[in-house]
Design a protein around this motif. Sequence first.
Motif, PDB file in Angstrom:
ATOM      1  N   ARG A   1       0.833  -1.207   0.000  1.00 14.23           N
ATOM      2  CA  ARG A   1       0.000   0.000   0.000  1.00 14.23           C
ATOM      3  C   ARG A   1       0.867   1.256   0.000  1.00 14.23           C
ATOM      4  O   ARG A   1       0.584   2.229  -0.703  1.00 14.23           O
ATOM      5  CB  ARG A   1      -0.923   0.005   1.220  1.00 14.23           C
ATOM      6  CG  ARG A   1      -2.082  -0.967   1.122  1.00 14.23           C
ATOM      7  CD  ARG A   1      -3.122  -0.662   2.192  1.00 14.23           C
ATOM      8  NE  ARG A   1      -2.572  -0.748   3.530  1.00 14.23           N
ATOM      9  CZ  ARG A   1      -2.548  -1.860   4.245  1.00 14.23           C
ATOM     10  NH1 ARG A   1      -3.047  -2.984   3.758  1.00 14.23           N
ATOM     11  NH2 ARG A   1      -2.039  -1.862   5.473  1.00 14.23           N
ATOM     12  N   GLU A   2       1.921   1.217   0.800  1.00  9.95           N
ATOM     13  CA  GLU A   2       2.824   2.375   0.894  1.00  9.95           C
ATOM     14  C   GLU A   2       3.472   2.671  -0.455  1.00  9.95           C
ATOM     15  O   GLU A   2       3.557   3.828  -0.878  1.00  9.95           O
ATOM     16  CB  GLU A   2       3.898   2.066   1.936  1.00  9.95           C
ATOM     17  CG  GLU A   2       4.929   3.166   2.135  1.00  9.95           C
ATOM     18  CD  GLU A   2       6.033   2.760   3.089  1.00  9.95           C
ATOM     19  OE1 GLU A   2       7.134   3.311   2.974  1.00  9.95           O
ATOM     20  OE2 GLU A   2       5.784   1.885   3.944  1.00  9.95           O
ATOM     21  N   ILE A   3       3.890   1.622  -1.145  1.00  9.83           N
ATOM     22  CA  ILE A   3       4.519   1.783  -2.455  1.00  9.83           C
ATOM     23  C   ILE A   3       3.537   2.388  -3.456  1.00  9.83           C
ATOM     24  O   ILE A   3       3.853   3.341  -4.171  1.00  9.83           O
ATOM     25  CB  ILE A   3       5.036   0.421  -2.960  1.00  9.83           C
ATOM     26  CG1 ILE A   3       6.253  -0.029  -2.123  1.00  9.83           C
ATOM     27  CG2 ILE A   3       5.419   0.505  -4.438  1.00  9.83           C
ATOM     28  CD1 ILE A   3       6.646  -1.473  -2.354  1.00  9.83           C
ATOM     29  N   GLU A   4       2.310   1.852  -3.492  1.00  9.95           N
ATOM     30  CA  GLU A   4       1.303   2.335  -4.431  1.00  9.95           C
ATOM     31  C   GLU A   4       0.918   3.784  -4.153  1.00  9.95           C
ATOM     32  O   GLU A   4       0.787   4.595  -5.067  1.00  9.95           O
ATOM     33  CB  GLU A   4       0.063   1.440  -4.366  1.00  9.95           C
ATOM     34  CG  GLU A   4       0.254   0.082  -5.016  1.00  9.95           C
ATOM     35  CD  GLU A   4       0.635   0.179  -6.475  1.00  9.95           C
ATOM     36  OE1 GLU A   4       0.054   1.013  -7.190  1.00  9.95           O
ATOM     37  OE2 GLU A   4       1.546  -0.565  -6.897  1.00  9.95           O
ATOM     38  N   GLN A   5       0.740   4.117  -2.868  1.00  8.60           N
ATOM     39  CA  GLN A   5       0.355   5.481  -2.497  1.00  8.60           C
ATOM     40  C   GLN A   5       1.435   6.477  -2.901  1.00  8.60           C
ATOM     41  O   GLN A   5       1.140   7.552  -3.452  1.00  8.60           O
ATOM     42  CB  GLN A   5       0.091   5.560  -0.996  1.00  8.60           C
ATOM     43  CG  GLN A   5      -1.197   4.877  -0.567  1.00  8.60           C
ATOM     44  CD  GLN A   5      -1.352   4.807   0.936  1.00  8.60           C
ATOM     45  OE1 GLN A   5      -0.471   5.238   1.697  1.00  8.60           O
ATOM     46  NE2 GLN A   5      -2.468   4.270   1.391  1.00  8.60           N
ATOM     47  N   GLU A   6       2.696   6.136  -2.623  1.00  7.69           N
ATOM     48  CA  GLU A   6       3.802   7.046  -2.942  1.00  7.69           C
ATOM     49  C   GLU A   6       3.902   7.252  -4.455  1.00  7.69           C
ATOM     50  O   GLU A   6       4.054   8.376  -4.934  1.00  7.69           O
ATOM     51  CB  GLU A   6       5.109   6.477  -2.394  1.00  7.69           C
ATOM     52  CG  GLU A   6       6.290   7.423  -2.523  1.00  7.69           C
ATOM     53  CD  GLU A   6       7.545   6.890  -1.859  1.00  7.69           C
ATOM     54  OE1 GLU A   6       8.565   7.578  -1.914  1.00  7.69           O
ATOM     55  OE2 GLU A   6       7.495   5.771  -1.292  1.00  7.69           O
ATOM     56  N   LYS A   7       3.784   6.174  -5.189  1.00  6.57           N
ATOM     57  CA  LYS A   7       3.907   6.282  -6.641  1.00  6.57           C
ATOM     58  C   LYS A   7       2.730   7.045  -7.237  1.00  6.57           C
ATOM     59  O   LYS A   7       2.912   7.921  -8.098  1.00  6.57           O
ATOM     60  CB  LYS A   7       3.982   4.879  -7.240  1.00  6.57           C
ATOM     61  CG  LYS A   7       4.362   4.878  -8.715  1.00  6.57           C
ATOM     62  CD  LYS A   7       4.657   3.491  -9.211  1.00  6.57           C
ATOM     63  CE  LYS A   7       5.128   3.533 -10.669  1.00  6.57           C
ATOM     64  NZ  LYS A   7       5.460   2.189 -11.177  1.00  6.57           N
ATOM     65  N   ASN A   8       1.508   6.734  -6.784  1.00  5.63           N
ATOM     66  CA  ASN A   8       0.321   7.415  -7.312  1.00  5.63           C
ATOM     67  C   ASN A   8       0.353   8.907  -7.014  1.00  5.63           C
ATOM     68  O   ASN A   8      -0.041   9.725  -7.846  1.00  5.63           O
ATOM     69  CB  ASN A   8      -0.952   6.793  -6.717  1.00  5.63           C
ATOM     70  CG  ASN A   8      -1.198   5.390  -7.244  1.00  5.63           C
ATOM     71  OD1 ASN A   8      -0.662   5.009  -8.286  1.00  5.63           O
ATOM     72  ND2 ASN A   8      -1.980   4.613  -6.532  1.00  5.63           N
ATOM     73  N   LYS A   9       0.812   9.277  -5.813  1.00  3.94           N
ATOM     74  CA  LYS A   9       0.874  10.685  -5.429  1.00  3.94           C
ATOM     75  C   LYS A   9       1.802  11.469  -6.355  1.00  3.94           C
ATOM     76  O   LYS A   9       1.449  12.537  -6.865  1.00  3.94           O
ATOM     77  CB  LYS A   9       1.344  10.795  -3.976  1.00  3.94           C
ATOM     78  CG  LYS A   9       1.406  12.228  -3.462  1.00  3.94           C
ATOM     79  CD  LYS A   9       1.877  12.246  -2.019  1.00  3.94           C
ATOM     80  CE  LYS A   9       2.019  13.687  -1.513  1.00  3.94           C
ATOM     81  NZ  LYS A   9       2.510  13.725  -0.124  1.00  3.94           N
TER      82      LYS A   9
END
Length: 392
Positions: A184-192
Amino acid sequence: MRLLCILLMLAAASPGWGDNPKDELKGVKREIKAKRQLITKTRKVEAVVSTELQEIDRSLERKMNDLGSLDRDLRNVESNLDRTGRTIALVTEETNQKKREIERRLVSLYKAGELGALRMFFSAESFPQMAENVRYMRSILENDKKIFAEYTVKIEELRRLKASLEQDMTRKERIKSGIASKKREIEQEKNKKFAYLIKVRQDRKGYESSLKELQANASRLQAMLNRLEALSRKKLSSRHEKPGSKLKPLPELPPVPDRGFASQRGRMGLPVRGEIIETYGKHKHPEFNSYTFSKGLSIAAGAGTEIKAIYDGSVIFADYFKGYGNMIIVDHGGGYFSLYAHAAKITKKVGAEVGKNETLATVGDVDSTKGPMLYFEIRHQGKPVDPAGWVR
């Protein structure tokens, strides 16, 4: 003279406002310079964000490695759980065997009772045989003690194994939760970051589109200026041709009779009811250290909403003008003008006399970057004034 008036008003419809087309052209060129600076800044921000995205990709790779490590830990824990489970099954079977041995001994002792032990003791025919019977009974007791001790050890081992199993199960759930959290952390950082990069690119495209419009307006202003200069030369030339004529300055256009527009300050209504999304004056860009200047009001309203004249006047322009879409300019006399842009449909023609609150056009989004809206201005002697002081 009518042509000169219209040319001047069309020049005034360009983003850079001034007293005459030359000043207008200078203003447009200043805005072009400012817009180019904005584009340069957005390109720099885009480069920074792209670099940050590359770092995120590297961070993503590191975190994926962390996920790989967590996966290995999870597999190890699951392997330990499997081994522990098999050991527990084996120890449980051994414990049950010891339990059955103890049960058999208890049954045997119960059946023999105390008399059985006495009979064994007194049945001996000699003292050595009696001593041998005593030793035999002692060995039986020792064996029974050993069986009980082994049973106790197996029970304790089984308890430890079950405790270890519970710990590994807890660790397994913690690792699984950690894996999900990392993902989740990886996806959130990349999407942001990706969303921010898209926004920066959209801003840059908007500035580039606006720059093209400014450059087109500058070209039109230059063409207008050339036509005005040609008209002036023609009038001057006609004077020189008359014998004995003296060179005189070109006469100014006769003023349009004042219809009392100035007396209505603060009493007139907005040309359309809606949400004011941009006011008159200087505005700072929300992300870049730059400013733009709006010379009127931008009012968001539903497509097709009627646009009303704020006061009596004469329509002097009613046509498409690039960057402003379908546009109407009304002359109210005394040097006062009102301008209405981005209309969907124009309902009045040039030369039409209009009254206060009479419909001029309908709201649209022609050449608008903000959807259906009305761009509205008030001018006096060619200079923009804040509409907030005139309409309510």
